[in-house]
Scaffold this motif. Structure first.
Motif, PDB file in Angstrom:
ATOM      1  N   CYS A  64     -13.455  -9.502  -2.294  1.00 17.49           N
ATOM      2  CA  CYS A  64     -14.243  -8.441  -2.013  1.00 17.49           C
ATOM      3  C   CYS A  64     -15.484  -8.354  -2.604  1.00 17.49           C
ATOM      4  O   CYS A  64     -16.450  -7.582  -2.131  1.00 17.49           O
ATOM      5  CB  CYS A  64     -13.356  -7.185  -2.700  1.00 17.49           C
ATOM      6  SG  CYS A  64     -11.668  -6.806  -1.576  1.00 17.49           S
ATOM      7  N   LEU A  68     -13.982  -3.259   3.381  1.00 22.66           N
ATOM      8  CA  LEU A  68     -14.916  -4.598   3.046  1.00 22.66           C
ATOM      9  C   LEU A  68     -14.785  -5.725   4.140  1.00 22.66           C
ATOM     10  O   LEU A  68     -15.494  -6.662   4.167  1.00 22.66           O
ATOM     11  CB  LEU A  68     -14.416  -5.090   1.630  1.00 22.66           C
ATOM     12  CG  LEU A  68     -15.248  -4.118   0.672  1.00 22.66           C
ATOM     13  CD1 LEU A  68     -14.654  -4.390  -0.554  1.00 22.66           C
ATOM     14  CD2 LEU A  68     -16.791  -4.497   0.697  1.00 22.66           C
ATOM     15  N   TYR A  95     -12.264  -7.476   4.468  1.00 23.32           N
ATOM     16  CA  TYR A  95     -11.582  -8.602   3.886  1.00 23.32           C
ATOM     17  C   TYR A  95     -10.162  -8.656   4.460  1.00 23.32           C
ATOM     18  O   TYR A  95      -9.456  -9.726   4.821  1.00 23.32           O
ATOM     19  CB  TYR A  95     -11.332  -8.480   2.331  1.00 23.32           C
ATOM     20  CG  TYR A  95     -10.357  -9.208   1.618  1.00 23.32           C
ATOM     21  CD1 TYR A  95     -10.127 -10.675   1.636  1.00 23.32           C
ATOM     22  CD2 TYR A  95      -9.485  -8.839   0.627  1.00 23.32           C
ATOM     23  CE1 TYR A  95      -9.171 -11.363   1.116  1.00 23.32           C
ATOM     24  CE2 TYR A  95      -8.695  -9.445  -0.167  1.00 23.32           C
ATOM     25  CZ  TYR A  95      -8.518 -10.850   0.226  1.00 23.32           C
ATOM     26  OH  TYR A  95      -7.633 -11.727  -0.461  1.00 23.32           O
ATOM     27  N   ARG A 123      -9.805  -3.095   0.732  1.00 25.39           N
ATOM     28  CA  ARG A 123      -9.810  -4.256   1.652  1.00 25.39           C
ATOM     29  C   ARG A 123     -10.155  -4.119   2.834  1.00 25.39           C
ATOM     30  O   ARG A 123     -10.872  -5.175   3.612  1.00 25.39           O
ATOM     31  CB  ARG A 123      -8.322  -4.904   1.445  1.00 25.39           C
ATOM     32  CG  ARG A 123      -7.890  -5.374   0.015  1.00 25.39           C
ATOM     33  CD  ARG A 123      -6.554  -6.026   0.082  1.00 25.39           C
ATOM     34  NE  ARG A 123      -5.929  -6.339  -1.190  1.00 25.39           N
ATOM     35  CZ  ARG A 123      -4.870  -5.502  -1.543  1.00 25.39           C
ATOM     36  NH1 ARG A 123      -4.168  -4.739  -0.811  1.00 25.39           N
ATOM     37  NH2 ARG A 123      -4.353  -5.815  -2.817  1.00 25.39           N
TER      38      ARG A 123
END
Length: 442
Positions: free
Chosen positions: A292, A159, A161, A156
């Motif tokens: 993602c 990426l 996110y 997470r």
């Protein structure tokens, strides 16, 4: 006796790869901060060193420091080759002990132990425990493998996110998960009468492809898993009309689904049942997969737009690189009339998910995600290393045999050993050729 010979051969290949990397990068640290040079301070305990092979982080994350290093080296070589040699001899001469220690580390990494090495776990834990995660350091660690139980949080973060700021992280995730639910309600949970013909056809194609996804893993044959995959893919496609749904994107969602489900399900994936989870947990997993997947594909949008020009461009670079590294293989394939696009298109489209055992995919994706924005270019080197694993075999096959071989590669018994060899070669070739594109000119 045969196993002993095989191990000896593997050790020899590992050591040779290590020597090549040492010769290439003499005087510079490689990811994991293992120096292939004489240390000024007493060497630390070998067990506390991090991985030898791996790119440290993407070029975008690295800023200009790496480029400055490269330009300084080039300037030094152009100004005084003799002076550079003297400096290398006096300051950067590798010691036998360092080579021996590093060689042992490489073998340990090849055995798949690197990601769960206690010292590396401590480094991951330290990096994640701060108020703000330094993504450069996290990429450097993740390149060589992530401990499985840390993988959801680290992916997470890699990426973009999840927020690097620990105070904001939960709030951001909560908001994004609610946003995903709103999208599902708006685009997926509606009758077909409210969809256009194109949307109906796209949903039908997704519903056909989901049962075909990772067919050798029973978990993906569960109806509820396929429904989750369908919701993720359809919602993504509706919100990305430039490409819409393209076959192959269904494969790209599977590593995320498995990794985020691993926070809630334990043991062998073949024994998992998604029905054991509450609807709230399933929706959170779907949301994490959706965001993602979106972040991953944002960095390679033209891979899935009309005619997929991004993939065609990378296949051309792939062909050039193979020709530069192993001209006999390249020449043989050309003589047989085999076009790289005939087999490599699927590799780039599905990022090798269909080519290697599924239990190795998440380890491979640790490296993918650690590359960040530099991933598309680095794929060329990974795939060249992957193909040339069978250099000798390929040169013995005619056209039909080549096609069959490349469609059904003998990777079913692969372990972390083979995968780490592919990645180490890719790192070495990337270091040699990426900043010298003239070497790849046809």
């Amino acid at each position: 006796m045969k196993n002993s010979d095989n191990n000896s051969s593997l050790d020899s290949r590992i050591n040779q790869t290590l020597k090549n990397v040492q010769g290439l990068l003499k005087g510079r640290s490689i990811p994991g901060k293992v120096l292939l040079t004489r240390r000024a301070d007493p060497p630390e305990d070998p067990s506390l060193r991090s991985s030898t092979f791996g790119r440290s982080f993407s070029e975008n994350d690295a800023g200009t420091s790496d480029q400055m290093d490269m330009s300084k080296e080039a300037e030094a070589q152009g100004t005084s080759k003799q002076q550079n040699n003297n400096m290398t001899t006096n300051k950067l001469k590798p010691t036998n002990s360092n080579v021996e220690i590093t060689s042992k580390e490489v073998q340990k990494s090849v055995m798949g132990a690197r990601a769960t090495d206690s010292a590396r776990v401590m480094k991951f834990t330290k990096e994640l425990s701060g108020s703000t995660v330094t993504l450069e350091k996290l990429r450097e660690l993740a390149w060589s493998g992530v401990p499985p139980y840390m993988r959801p949080n680290i992916w997470r973060l890699l990426l973009g996110y999840a927020s690097p700021n620990s105070d904001r992280r939960e709030g951001v995730l909560r908001r994004k998960r609610l946003e995903y639910l709103d999208c599902v309600a708006q685009f997926y949970d509606i009758p077909d009468t409210e969809r256009s013909d194109d949307e109906i056809n796209m949903l039908r194609q997704i519903s056909v492809d989901c049962p075909r996804t990772v067919p050798d893993v029973n978990f993906f044959q569960q109806e509820q898993v396929q429904k989750s995959l369908e919701r993720i893919l359809y919602t993504w496609a509706i919100r990305h009309p430039a490409s819409g749904y393209v076959q192959g994107i269904n494969d790209l969602a599977t590593p995320f689904l498995v990794v985020f489900l691993s926070e809630h399900l334990e043991g062998d994936i073949h024994k998992w049942s998604i029905s054991d989870l509450s609807p709230d947990k399933i929706s959170n997993v779907e949301a994490d997969c959706y965001w993602c997947l979106s972040k991953l594909l944002d960095g390679m949008q033209d891979h899935y737009t009309f005619a997929q020009p991004g993939i065609q461009r990378l296949v051309f670079k792939f062909k050039e690189l193979v020709n530069r590294i192993d001209e006999p293989v390249s020449r043989h394939m050309e003589e047989q009339g085999l076009e790289f696009l005939q087999f490599a298109f699927r590799w780039f489209n599905c990022l090798l998910i269909r080519e290697i055992p599924f239990h190795l995919v998440t380890r491979l994706w640790d490296t993918y995600l650690a590359e960040g924005d530099a991933l598309p270019d680095f794929l060329v080197y990974i795939f060249a290393s992957f193909l040339l694993t069978w250099s000798e075999e390929l040169q013995k096959l005619d056209f039909q045999e080549l096609v069959m071989f490349l469609q059904h590669l003998p990777t079913q018994n692969w372990t972390h050993q083979e995968l780490e060899m592919v990645l180490s070669r890719a790192f070495m070739w990337h270091s040699m050729f990426n900043n010298s594109p003239s070497h790849l000119a046809s």
